[in-house]
Design a protein around this motif. Structure first.
Motif, PDB file in Angstrom:
ATOM      1  N   ASN A  18      46.696  17.520  36.857  1.00 50.32           N
ATOM      2  CA  ASN A  18      45.754  18.619  37.262  1.00 50.32           C
ATOM      3  C   ASN A  18      45.845  18.930  38.502  1.00 50.32           C
ATOM      4  OD1 ASN A  18      45.016  18.228  34.385  1.00 50.32           O
ATOM      5  ND2 ASN A  18      43.602  16.754  34.815  1.00 50.32           N
ATOM      6  N   GLY A  19      45.454  20.265  38.909  1.00 54.01           N
ATOM      7  CA  GLY A  19      45.381  21.083  40.129  1.00 54.01           C
ATOM      8  C   GLY A  19      46.766  21.202  40.482  1.00 54.01           C
ATOM      9  N   ALA A  20      47.948  21.276  40.110  1.00 55.97           N
ATOM     10  CA  ALA A  20      49.151  21.778  40.382  1.00 55.97           C
ATOM     11  C   ALA A  20      49.309  23.295  40.433  1.00 55.97           C
ATOM     12  CB  ALA A  20      50.254  21.239  39.505  1.00 55.97           C
ATOM     13  N   TYR A  21      50.033  24.054  41.029  1.00 51.85           N
ATOM     14  CA  TYR A  21      50.167  25.402  41.213  1.00 51.85           C
ATOM     15  C   TYR A  21      51.523  25.852  41.541  1.00 51.85           C
ATOM     16  CZ  TYR A  21      48.935  25.500  45.876  1.00 51.85           C
ATOM     17  OH  TYR A  21      48.998  25.298  47.390  1.00 51.85           O
ATOM     18  N   ARG A  22      51.768  27.195  41.189  1.00 51.28           N
ATOM     19  CA  ARG A  22      52.961  27.797  42.009  1.00 51.28           C
ATOM     20  C   ARG A  22      52.317  29.180  42.425  1.00 51.28           C
ATOM     21  NH1 ARG A  22      56.405  25.589  37.862  1.00 51.28           N
ATOM     22  NH2 ARG A  22      57.911  24.473  38.634  1.00 51.28           N
ATOM     23  N   LEU A  23      52.505  29.355  43.625  1.00 55.47           N
ATOM     24  CA  LEU A  23      51.968  30.563  44.520  1.00 55.47           C
ATOM     25  C   LEU A  23      53.302  31.531  44.916  1.00 55.47           C
ATOM     26  CD1 LEU A  23      50.027  32.517  45.591  1.00 55.47           C
ATOM     27  CD2 LEU A  23      49.912  30.977  47.749  1.00 55.47           C
ATOM     28  N   THR A  24      53.193  32.727  44.439  1.00 51.32           N
ATOM     29  CA  THR A  24      54.326  33.511  45.020  1.00 51.32           C
ATOM     30  C   THR A  24      53.617  34.751  45.605  1.00 51.32           C
ATOM     31  OG1 THR A  24      55.923  33.027  43.123  1.00 51.32           O
ATOM     32  CG2 THR A  24      56.308  34.810  44.326  1.00 51.32           C
ATOM     33  N   ILE A  25      53.796  35.004  46.899  1.00 50.01           N
ATOM     34  CA  ILE A  25      53.208  36.204  47.478  1.00 50.01           C
ATOM     35  C   ILE A  25      54.477  37.063  48.004  1.00 50.01           C
ATOM     36  CG2 ILE A  25      52.028  37.144  49.601  1.00 50.01           C
ATOM     37  CD1 ILE A  25      50.550  34.323  49.642  1.00 50.01           C
ATOM     38  N   GLY A  26      54.668  38.135  47.167  1.00 56.69           N
ATOM     39  CA  GLY A  26      55.869  39.024  47.396  1.00 56.69           C
ATOM     40  C   GLY A  26      55.229  40.385  47.852  1.00 56.69           C
ATOM     41  N   GLU A  27      56.279  41.537  48.103  1.00 53.96           N
ATOM     42  CA  GLU A  27      55.977  42.637  48.644  1.00 53.96           C
ATOM     43  C   GLU A  27      55.022  43.372  47.599  1.00 53.96           C
ATOM     44  OE1 GLU A  27      58.560  46.621  50.100  1.00 53.96           O
ATOM     45  OE2 GLU A  27      59.585  44.917  49.449  1.00 53.96           O
ATOM     46  N   ARG A  28      55.242  43.353  46.213  1.00 52.98           N
ATOM     47  CA  ARG A  28      54.446  44.220  45.558  1.00 52.98           C
ATOM     48  C   ARG A  28      53.209  43.480  45.049  1.00 52.98           C
ATOM     49  NH1 ARG A  28      59.073  48.027  42.573  1.00 52.98           N
ATOM     50  NH2 ARG A  28      60.075  48.837  44.421  1.00 52.98           N
ATOM     51  N   GLY A  29      53.138  42.389  45.063  1.00 55.60           N
ATOM     52  CA  GLY A  29      52.197  41.541  44.523  1.00 55.60           C
ATOM     53  C   GLY A  29      51.991  39.892  44.564  1.00 55.60           C
ATOM     54  N   ALA A  30      51.235  39.346  44.280  1.00 62.19           N
ATOM     55  CA  ALA A  30      51.000  37.923  44.320  1.00 62.19           C
ATOM     56  C   ALA A  30      50.828  37.454  42.822  1.00 62.19           C
ATOM     57  CB  ALA A  30      50.019  37.421  45.328  1.00 62.19           C
ATOM     58  N   GLU A  31      51.326  36.335  42.441  1.00 58.80           N
ATOM     59  CA  GLU A  31      50.881  35.526  41.247  1.00 58.80           C
ATOM     60  C   GLU A  31      50.798  34.033  41.390  1.00 58.80           C
ATOM     61  OE1 GLU A  31      53.137  35.379  36.886  1.00 58.80           O
ATOM     62  OE2 GLU A  31      54.131  34.649  38.712  1.00 58.80           O
ATOM     63  N   VAL A  32      49.620  33.462  40.667  1.00 60.61           N
ATOM     64  CA  VAL A  32      49.296  32.117  40.857  1.00 60.61           C
ATOM     65  C   VAL A  32      49.410  31.442  39.320  1.00 60.61           C
ATOM     66  CG1 VAL A  32      47.851  30.435  41.180  1.00 60.61           C
ATOM     67  CG2 VAL A  32      47.837  32.328  42.658  1.00 60.61           C
ATOM     68  N   VAL A  33      50.191  30.582  39.248  1.00 57.82           N
ATOM     69  CA  VAL A  33      50.680  29.884  38.078  1.00 57.82           C
ATOM     70  C   VAL A  33      50.104  28.420  38.100  1.00 57.82           C
ATOM     71  CG1 VAL A  33      52.117  29.453  36.237  1.00 57.82           C
ATOM     72  CG2 VAL A  33      52.543  31.329  37.467  1.00 57.82           C
ATOM     73  N   GLY A  34      48.884  28.335  37.217  1.00 56.72           N
ATOM     74  CA  GLY A  34      48.408  26.919  37.473  1.00 56.72           C
ATOM     75  C   GLY A  34      48.385  26.004  36.060  1.00 56.72           C
ATOM     76  N   TYR A  35      48.701  24.633  36.505  1.00 58.02           N
ATOM     77  CA  TYR A  35      48.701  23.703  35.424  1.00 58.02           C
ATOM     78  C   TYR A  35      47.639  23.793  34.507  1.00 58.02           C
ATOM     79  CZ  TYR A  35      49.685  18.991  33.073  1.00 58.02           C
ATOM     80  OH  TYR A  35      49.796  18.002  32.120  1.00 58.02           O
ATOM     81  N   ASP A  36      46.490  24.102  35.110  1.00 60.42           N
ATOM     82  CA  ASP A  36      45.055  24.087  34.522  1.00 60.42           C
ATOM     83  C   ASP A  36      44.288  24.972  35.320  1.00 60.42           C
ATOM     84  OD1 ASP A  36      44.871  22.576  36.768  1.00 60.42           O
ATOM     85  OD2 ASP A  36      43.801  20.909  35.839  1.00 60.42           O
TER      86      ASP A  36
END
Length: 888
Positions: free
Chosen positions: A284-302
Motif C-alpha cells: 500500500n502506498g507504492a507508486y510509479r511516477l513518470t514526468i515526460g516531455e508531453r505529460g506525466a503519469e502516476v500509477v498507484g498500487y492503491d
C-alpha cells in the motif's frame, strides 16, 4: 411556626449571600496585589551540592534547586492576611525559607502561596524576597509557568499583571550559564552564536542544480533526465483514480502552490494497477511516477499510491519563479506501513484549524497515521453524547476549588477559561477532522488515556454522579462512576495528582464507561466514512512515583543520592480500594501493580466487540500481560518510548518477541515537545534529551537502534553504549509526538512540530544507505566504534538540509504555518562578521542597534565595530527567528 420557618430561611439566605458576595476589602486586596510586579530568579540548579540537604527534603534522587521569588509593591501598604497567590510549578515546592509565608501544593502543578501569622503586611513601595527550594532543576524558561493569580475571600481572582503573558522572560531573570547544567556530569554544550557557528559548519549552501529532481521524502528509486518541463500554463489533471474527496485535497494543494488547473495545461494522468507492482513495491502506498516531455503519469498500487505519486510531483515545484520541474522516472514505496504523528490536546487544547494544517502537511510528506490524544488529567477534549459533564466540566479549567464547574488551573492557564487550557471538539468537529484526514489518506487513531492520566474523566463522572444522586437516580448515578469511594490510597501520579488521577479498573462501571466512549467515537468514524480500525488505550504511567528508585525510607541507612520519605504512607494505586482488593484476592489480577495490564485486557474485549481488530497502547501499560496473545484483538500495537541510552535498544527486541507491533516513539529522538537546542530560551521538557534538532532526528536509525549510540549523546551530552541481543523483526512504524504540557498556543505547537515533521517523514518513508543492518550482539560505543559511515551521513544530511532551507520551508509560509526558524550561528573575526545557518538557503540578517536589519552576504563579511545581533528571516519576509547578540 410558618413565620419562624420563613425567618430562619431568610437568615440562612442572607448568610449565604454574605459568604458568596466578596467584601469590598477583599476585592481591594486582590486588585492591589495583582498590580505587584513578580520576579522569579533561579539561583542554583545544583543546590544539593551547595549547602541544601535535598535528601532530607524528600527530593527525588536528592535533587533540588533554589529560587528567589520577589514581589514588588508599587503602591500603598497591603496589610490584609486573607489573600493567596496561586501558581503553576512543574517542580514541586519543597521548602519556603521565610516564616512569613507558606506554600501548599494542591494537586498537579497548582500551588498556593499564603501568609502565616508572622506576616506583617507588604509595606508601601517595597520589595519582598521569598526564598524557595524546589525539586529537581529548572534549566529552561519554559519550566516556569505564566498567569500567577491572586484571590481573597470570595473576591474575583485577578492575574498578577506582569505574569499574564506567554513570554515568561517578562517576569523571570535570565538563567545564568552555570545554571544551564542540571548536574555536575551535565556536559551538554550550550548554544551561543559562537558554538552554533561551529555546529553549523557541517552544512554549506549547495547550488540549485544539485537539488534538481529531488523529491521529499526520498524515493526508493529515481532517475532524473535532462531537460525540464515548464508548467506555466497550469496542469490538466485527470485525478479520477482517486476518490472525490482526495481529488479535492490534491487540487487544494495545487492551488496553495500556485499551480492552477487549466484545460490547456500540462497533462497528468492517474490510474491504479496492482499487477504493475511486485516484490518490495507491492505494498500500500507504492507508486510509479513518470514526468515526460508531453505529460506525466502516476500509477498507484492503491488509492494512497496514486495520492503519494501526485504529491511527489507537486513537491518538485519551486515556490517562486517559473514553474519548472525536472523530467524523471521514479519507483517508490514506503519503508513503514505506519508513519505517524501524535498530537496532545489534553494538557492544552489546540484549535481545529491547527489540526487541519497538520493533516495537510502530513499528507504532503506522506505520513499516514494521526494519533489524536484526546484526554488526560488536565482536560477532556471530545463531546460524547449522553455524557455532557465530560465537556461541561472536564474540558474547562478555572478557579473552582470544589471542581464542580471546571477542573483546577494547571500548566499556567490561570483562573479563567479564556485560553487554551480550556476547549473541546464537538461531535461535528471531530467528524469533520476524520473526513479531512480520510481525504488525505490519513488514518485517525483516537486515544483516550486510561487507567492513569484520567483525572478529567474521573472528576467529570463524579459531577455526573452527584447530579443524578441529587435527582434521586442512584442506579443511573453509578452507571459510569470511575472512582471507588472506599479507595483511600495515598498515591502520587507522575505529574503530581492524587488518586483521582486514576480511573478504577476494578469496577464494572469503568468498563461501561469505556464501552460507551468507544461506541460513540466508533459511530463518529462510521459517519465520517472511516471506520475505526485501531483503538488507543493509553495505559502509560499507572504508578506512584513516590515508590520509585529515587526515594528511600526515612529509617533506612542514609543514601545521599536519594530523597528520604516515609514509605509506610505510600500506596500503590488502588491498593486500598475494596473493589480492587476483592479482585486481586479472587485472582482476577495477580497484584495491584498489574491492574493496568489487567484492565487493558478487559478493554480489548470491548474493543473487539465493537468490531475493531487492533488495540494500541504506550508500552508500559501492557508490561504485565504475558504477550500480545493475551488480548482479545488479533493485533496489538505499542508506542515504544524507552530512551536508547537507558536500555531501549535492548528492550525493543523484548517487546517484539512478545508479538507486539512496535511503533517507535522514542522520546530522545521523536518527542517534538523537547527543545531544538541547549538554550534556556528554547522551550520544552528535557527529561529525555536536552535537544532534538533536525540533524539529530535525521541521523536516527529506526531499524538498528544500537547504531544511534555512534551518532548522538545521552541526556547529559555524554557518549553511551548500546546493543541488542535479541532478534529484531523490524518496526511496524515510527511516530513523532507533540505533548503539550509546555505548549499553550497553536503557534507554539507549530514551532515544535515544524520543520521537524519533514525529517520524521524522511525516516518513516526512506531507508538511507548509511543505516546499517541490525546484528544481534553488536555493540556500538559512542566515541569509540566507527561502524557508521559518518561521511555518507554528513553528505546525505547536507542534501536534505539544503532541500529544507532552499525549498520546503517556503511551502510552510504558503500554508501559514508558524514553524521554527533556526537561530544563526555567528562570530566576529578581525572585526568582520561571519554567520551561517543550519538550513542553508535561509536569509541571515544582522543589526548593530537591534532595530535596523540588513541581509547578511557571506562573501561580504561586513565590518562591525561593536556587538551585533543576528537572526534568520523567513522566505516570505514576514517572520524571523529570535535574535541573539554576538559579542566582539
Amino acid at each position: 411556626m410558618k413565620t419562624r420557618f420563613l425567618r430562619t430561611t431568610l437568615a440562612a439566605s442572607v448568610a449565604s449571600l454574605m459568604l458568596a458576595a466578596p467584601s469590598q476589602a477583599s476585592q481591594q486586596t486582590v486588585d492591589e496585589i495583582s498590580r505587584f510586579t513578580l520576579n522569579y530568579q533561579i539561583n542554583d540548579n545544583q543546590a544539593n551540592g551547595h549547602g541544601i540537604d535535598c535528601r532530607a527534603l524528600g527530593a527525588d534522587w536528592a535533587s533540588c534547586n533554589s529560587v528567589t521569588l520577589t514581589l514588588t509593591n508599587p503602591g500603598a501598604a497591603v496589610n490584609a492576611r486573607d489573600w493567596a497567590i496561586y501558581f503553576s510549578s512543574i517542580r514541586p515546592v519543597l521548602q519556603v525559607n521565610d516564616p512569613r509565608f507558606t506554600v501548599t501544593r494542591l494537586t498537579g502543578d497548582l500551588h498556593r502561596l499564603a501568609p502565616t501569622a508572622a506576616f506583617q503586611g507588604f509595606s508601601a513601595n517595597s520589595r519582598t524576597a521569598i526564598p524557595l527550594v524546589l525539586e529537581y532543576w529548572q534549566v529552561a524558561n519554559s519550566d516556569i509557568m505564566p498567569r500567577w493569580y491572586v484571590t481573597a475571600g470570595g473576591a474575583e481572582p485577578k492575574i498578577i499583571s506582569n505574569t499574564d503573558t506567554e513570554d515568561v522572560a517578562q517576569f523571570m531573570a535570565e538563567i545564568t550559564p552555570a545554571n544551564l547544567k542540571r548536574a555536575p556530569d551535565d556536559n551538554n554544550i550550550a548554544m551561543t552564536p559562537t558554538t552554533r557557528f561551529v555546529k553549523n559548519r557541517d552544512v554549506t549552501l549547495l547550488p540549485a542544480s544539485a537539488l534538481r529532481g529531488q523529491i521529499m521524502p526520498t524515493p526508493l528509486q529515481v532517475k532524473v533526465h535532462p531537460n525540464d518541463v515548464v508548467l506555466d500554463k497550469g496542469l490538466k489533471a485527470d485525478l479520477t483514480a482517486l476518490p472525490v474527496a482526495s481529488q479535492q485535497a490534491v487540487r487544494a494543494r495545487m492551488a496553495l502552490l500556485g499551480l492552477p488547473e487549466q484545460p490547456g495545461g500540462y497533462p497528468l494522468t492517474t490510474r491504479i494497477d496492482h499487477t504493475a507492482f511486485s516484490g518490495t513495491l507491492a505494498v500500500n502506498g507504492a507508486y510509479r511516477l513518470t514526468i515526460g516531455e508531453r505529460g506525466a503519469e502516476v500509477v498507484g498500487y492503491d488509492h494512497s499510491g496514486v495520492f503519494y505519486g501526485v504529491q511527489s510531483m507537486l513537491s518538485l515545484l519551486p515556490v517562486k519563479g517559473e514553474k519548472r520541474i525536472a523530467r524523471l522516472t521514479a519507483e517508490d514505496a514506503p519503508r513503514f506501513l505506519y508513519r505517524g504523528m501524535h498530537m496532545d490536546v489534553g494538557r492544552n487544547f489546540h484549535s481545529k484549524a491547527a489540526v487541519l494544517r497538520l493533516l495537510d502537511e502530513m499528507a504532503a510528506y506522506k505520513l499516514n497515521t494521526f494519533q489524536f490524544h484526546l484526554s488526560d488529567d488536565e482536560g477532556w477534549r471530545l463531546e460524547i453524547p449522553g455524557l455532557p459533564e465530560l465537556t461541561e466540566i472536564g474540558s474547562k479549567r478555572c478557579h473552582d476549588l470544589a471542581e464542580t464547574r471546571c477542573l483546577l488551573p494547571q500548566l499556567g492557564s490561570g483562573p479563567f477559561s479564556n485560553n487554551n487550557g480550556s476547549g473541546y471538539f464537538s461531535r461535528a468537529d471531530y467528524i469533520e477532522i476524520v473526513k479531512y484526514a480520510q481525504a488525505r489518506q490519513i488514518t485517525v487513531i483516537p486515544e483516550i488515556d486510561m487507567p492513569a492520566h484520567a483525572r478529567a474523566a474521573v472528576v467529570s463522572m463524579e459531577a455526573r454522579y452527584q447530579r443524578l444522586q441529587q435527582a434521586g437516580k442512584p442506579e443511573a448515578a453509578d452507571e459510569y462512576r470511575l472512582l471507588d469511594p472506599t479507595d483511600t490510597s495515598n498515591t502520587t501520579s507522575v505529574q503530581y495528582y492524587d488518586r483521582r488521577s486514576y480511573l478504577n479498573p476494578c469496577m464494572p462501571s469503568s468498563l461501561r464507561f469505556v464501552d460507551k466512549v468507544i461506541g460513540e467515537i466508533a459511530a463518529m468514524h462510521r459517519e465520517a466514512g472511516q471506520p475505526l480500525t485501531t483503538w488507543h488505550f493509553g495505559g502509560d504511567e499507572a504508578k506512584n512515583i513516590r515508590l520509585g528508585p529515587g526515594y528511600q525510607d526515612l529509617n533506612a541507612p542514609a543514601d545521599p543520592t536519594k530523597g528520604a520519605i516515609d514509605l509506610s504512607k505510600e500506596d500503590l494505586p488502588w491498593s486500598k480500594s475494596k473493589a480492587c482488593q476483592a479482585l486481586v484476592k479472587a485472582g482476577g489480577a495477580t497484584a495491584f501493580d498489574h491492574l493496568s495490564s489487567y484492565f487493558a485486557v478487559e478493554v480489548s474485549k470491548k474493543v473487539k466487540a465493537h468490531g475493531i481488530d487492533r488495540m494500541q497502547a504506550w508500552q508500559d501499560g501492557l508490561k504485565d500481560a504475558k504477550d500480545a496473545r493475551a488480548f482479545a484483538t488479533p493485533r496489538v500495537g505499542v508506542n515504544f518510548w524507552d530512551t536508547l541510552y537507558w536500555g531501549g535498544a535492548q528492550s525493543a527486541g523484548e517487546w517484539a518477541a512478545k508479538g507486539y507491533e512496535i511503533t517507535l516513539s522514542n522520546p530522545d529522538y521523536l518527542y517534538f515537545d523537547k527543545p531544538y537546542e541547549v538554550s534556556a530560551r528554547e522551550p520544552g521538557y528535557y527529561w529525555a534529551t536536552r535537544f532534538s534538532d533536525e540533524a539529530k532526528i535525521f541521523s536516527f536509525a529506526p531499524d538498528n537502534l544500537p547504531q544511534n549510540a555512534e551518532t548522538s549523546v545521552d541526556r547529559d551530552g555524554n557518549a553511551f553504549t548500546a546493543r541488542g541481543d535479541l532478534p529484531w523483526p523490524g518496526a511496524h512504524g515510527i511516530s513523532g509526538q507533540a505533548w503539550s504540557e509546555t505548549i499553550r498556543t497553536d503557534s507554539d505547537l507549530e514551532y515544535r512540530i515544524y520543520p521537524r515533521l519533514m525529517v520524521l517523514a524522511e525516516r518513516a518513508w526512506h531507508r538511507a544507505g548509511w543505516e546499517l543492518p541490525y546484528q544481534p550482539g553488536r555493540e556500538y560505543q559512542g566515541g569509540k566504534t566507527t561502524f557508521v559511515d559518518r561521511a555518507a551521513l554528513a553528505a546525505d544530511w547536507q542534501r536534505f538540509a539544503n532541500l529544507m532551507g532552499q525549498r520546503e520551508i517556503a511551502r510552510l509560509d504558503r500554508q501559514g504555518v508558524a514553524y521554527r526558524l533556526p537561530v544563526p550561528g555567528a562570530r566576529i573575526v578581525n572585526g568582520r562578521l561571519e554567520a551561517n545557518v543550519a538550513l542553508p538557503g535561509l536569509t541571515i540578517q544582522y543589526s548593530q542597534d537591534g532595530v535596523t536589519w540588513q541581509n547578511y552576504q557571506a562573501e561580504a563579511k561586513p565590518n562591525v565595530e561593536k556587538g551585533v545581533w543576528v537572526r534568520t528571516l523567513s522566505p516570505d519576509g514576514k517572520r524571523s527567528s529570535r535574535s541573539e547578540q554576538v559579542s566582539l
